[in-house]
Design a protein around this motif. Sequence first.
Motif, PDB file in Angstrom:
ATOM      1  N   GLN B 165      80.158  43.042  20.237  1.00 40.77           N
ATOM      2  CA  GLN B 165      81.528  43.050  19.738  1.00 40.77           C
ATOM      3  C   GLN B 165      82.489  43.504  20.834  1.00 40.77           C
ATOM      4  O   GLN B 165      83.613  43.026  20.938  1.00 40.77           O
ATOM      5  CB  GLN B 165      81.590  43.999  18.530  1.00 40.77           C
ATOM      6  CG  GLN B 165      82.833  43.882  17.696  1.00 40.77           C
ATOM      7  CD  GLN B 165      82.960  42.518  17.060  1.00 40.77           C
ATOM      8  OE1 GLN B 165      81.979  41.887  16.717  1.00 40.77           O
ATOM      9  NE2 GLN B 165      84.184  42.041  16.914  1.00 40.77           N
ATOM     10  N   GLU B 166      82.022  44.440  21.675  1.00 45.64           N
ATOM     11  CA  GLU B 166      82.855  44.963  22.755  1.00 45.64           C
ATOM     12  C   GLU B 166      83.384  43.836  23.640  1.00 45.64           C
ATOM     13  O   GLU B 166      84.540  43.844  24.061  1.00 45.64           O
ATOM     14  CB  GLU B 166      82.050  45.944  23.624  1.00 45.64           C
ATOM     15  CG  GLU B 166      81.859  47.307  22.999  1.00 45.64           C
ATOM     16  CD  GLU B 166      80.575  47.401  22.197  1.00 45.64           C
ATOM     17  OE1 GLU B 166      80.080  46.339  21.737  1.00 45.64           O
ATOM     18  OE2 GLU B 166      80.058  48.513  22.022  1.00 45.64           O
ATOM     19  N   LEU B 167      82.510  42.865  23.927  1.00 45.54           N
ATOM     20  CA  LEU B 167      82.930  41.786  24.821  1.00 45.54           C
ATOM     21  C   LEU B 167      84.020  40.937  24.172  1.00 45.54           C
ATOM     22  O   LEU B 167      84.952  40.490  24.841  1.00 45.54           O
ATOM     23  CB  LEU B 167      81.731  40.897  25.174  1.00 45.54           C
ATOM     24  CG  LEU B 167      80.705  41.509  26.117  1.00 45.54           C
ATOM     25  CD1 LEU B 167      79.637  40.495  26.460  1.00 45.54           C
ATOM     26  CD2 LEU B 167      81.381  42.013  27.377  1.00 45.54           C
ATOM     27  N   VAL B 169      86.172  41.978  21.899  1.00 46.34           N
ATOM     28  CA  VAL B 169      87.410  42.762  21.894  1.00 46.34           C
ATOM     29  C   VAL B 169      88.021  42.772  23.287  1.00 46.34           C
ATOM     30  O   VAL B 169      89.227  42.583  23.466  1.00 46.34           O
ATOM     31  CB  VAL B 169      87.136  44.198  21.403  1.00 46.34           C
ATOM     32  CG1 VAL B 169      88.364  45.063  21.567  1.00 46.34           C
ATOM     33  CG2 VAL B 169      86.690  44.185  19.958  1.00 46.34           C
ATOM     34  N   LYS B 170      87.165  42.971  24.274  1.00 46.53           N
ATOM     35  CA  LYS B 170      87.643  42.993  25.658  1.00 46.53           C
ATOM     36  C   LYS B 170      88.366  41.677  25.989  1.00 46.53           C
ATOM     37  O   LYS B 170      89.466  41.688  26.550  1.00 46.53           O
ATOM     38  CB  LYS B 170      86.438  43.181  26.591  1.00 46.53           C
ATOM     39  CG  LYS B 170      86.786  43.185  28.053  1.00 46.53           C
ATOM     40  CD  LYS B 170      87.088  44.578  28.518  1.00 46.53           C
ATOM     41  CE  LYS B 170      87.561  44.558  29.950  1.00 46.53           C
ATOM     42  NZ  LYS B 170      87.530  45.877  30.553  1.00 46.53           N
TER      43      LYS B 170
END
Lengths: 256, 270
Positions: B165-167, B169-170
């Motif tokens: 998910q971080e990617l 959002v990034k």
Amino acid sequence: MSFVTVTDVFQSYGRRPIIEQVNVSVDEGEFISIVGASGCGKSTFLRLLLAQENPTRGEVRIAGAPPAVEPGLDRGVVFQRYSVFPHMTVRENVVAGESLRRPWGRFFGADLKAARTRADETLARCGLDHVADQYPATLSGGMQQRLAIGQALAAKPRILLLDEPFGALDPGTRLAMHDFLRDLRAETGMTVFMVTHDLEEAFKLGDRVLVFDKPRWDPQDPSLNGATITYDFDARDGGIPFQTLKEDTHVLQDNG
Amino acid sequence: MRAINIKPSRPLAVFLTVLPFVLVFIAYAIGSDIRLTANPSDKLLPAPSTIWDTAVRLTTEGDRRSGRILFWHDTWASLKRLALGIGISASLGLVIGLMIGLLPLARSFLAQFVAVLSMIPPLALLPILFIVFGLGELSKVVLIVIGTLPFIIRDLSQRTIEVPQELLVKAQTLGASSWVITLRVALPQVMPRLIQAVRLSLGPAWLFLIAAEAIAADLGLGYRIFLVRRYLAMDVILTYVIWITILAFLMDWTLRAMSRKLFPWAEEGL
């Protein structure tokens, strides 16, 4: 007028309140450290700032703009892990910081060349120019985080959000990263929010330290109450701001 | 020393790799020899030399009636069906898998539907396919697609969901639209997995191909095997089976090599 305004923010998952009634305003260029025990809503607060989540009540405004409903260009972010794209080389990662906003997500021709040159400058500043053509998986943890910060800054965000960015690093690398971050901030004057577990780090880097905690604690049902900002320390001058005398006291001044 | 800590040296490892092949060959040769001494005209286990002669004849001599070397025509016909079927499956699977993985709307709309569809035994649909699409190429290709598509969709949608998910959002904080996130973040990350899924689907794909050819075809590896079964021509059948095995192995090997070459950053799991 303050740069980032958080007004009366509540966030709950289902019926479980996570944070309650958070009010804070931050000036442009301030470095805000956010600390608190695990499960006290620090990361939730950061996700609200990021607009990855929307608050159940209240609003977060940046530079007076209407509250965002999804993450966008005005907020840059670095997570503890997974902050760089593993399928791009180090240089491509920095170029992506500028190119992902394009219709096809990339630059072509002269634009690409210029972007690569700018990326190389950024990499040189992050001390990563010697690994520009490698994939992130071959880098150490500290180098990956430097890359992630460089990539986030390449997009020129209004605020930079750091979610325990140095949590997975060894102590030596951590210290080096502190210096790196300080230099970068002195250069850019960026408004930064950093969530951390490390109090020393929080006071060392931050201008202000926000402490998240539950003001009320029900022993029968600990999850009944949400957390809020219980302390807002001024952390300048090593956490002793009142050391800088503001008025002429004519006492103990005449040492020299 | 514990068994889990005993590692073979390089020559021993090569020897151990080759050993099962040699053992199977020897076992077959002995079995064939026993039967042939008892009855020289036995057809069940032809001698390895007979199989070799048959293989040479099949691959070099033309058919008596048409003059075509049927072996290569069979191979070409089967490979064409297989490539078409797998190609369509992979492309559709990639698009639908990405959609299910990235778009919550598509997930609600399709995920359960695909899960149910994947439970239908494809071979049970074969009669329907023959009725609807006729006995030509189309029904065979469609069978391969139906047989492999649900697995590829489910595998790729799962892999897309697993993209941190971080990617995502990034990428959003870097200003990427849904389209750019699909194109520049999700797609490259599931491409190695697509090749992996195709590799795993090759087995079922061959199964469906041979089943379809066995029932209705006029050319193809599966067709030939089931045709010569009537004459108990074990030497031909075995030649074809070995050839199919070699083809399948080469495809698998090529795909793996391709994946390593194209996606050097995805080192694990290939």
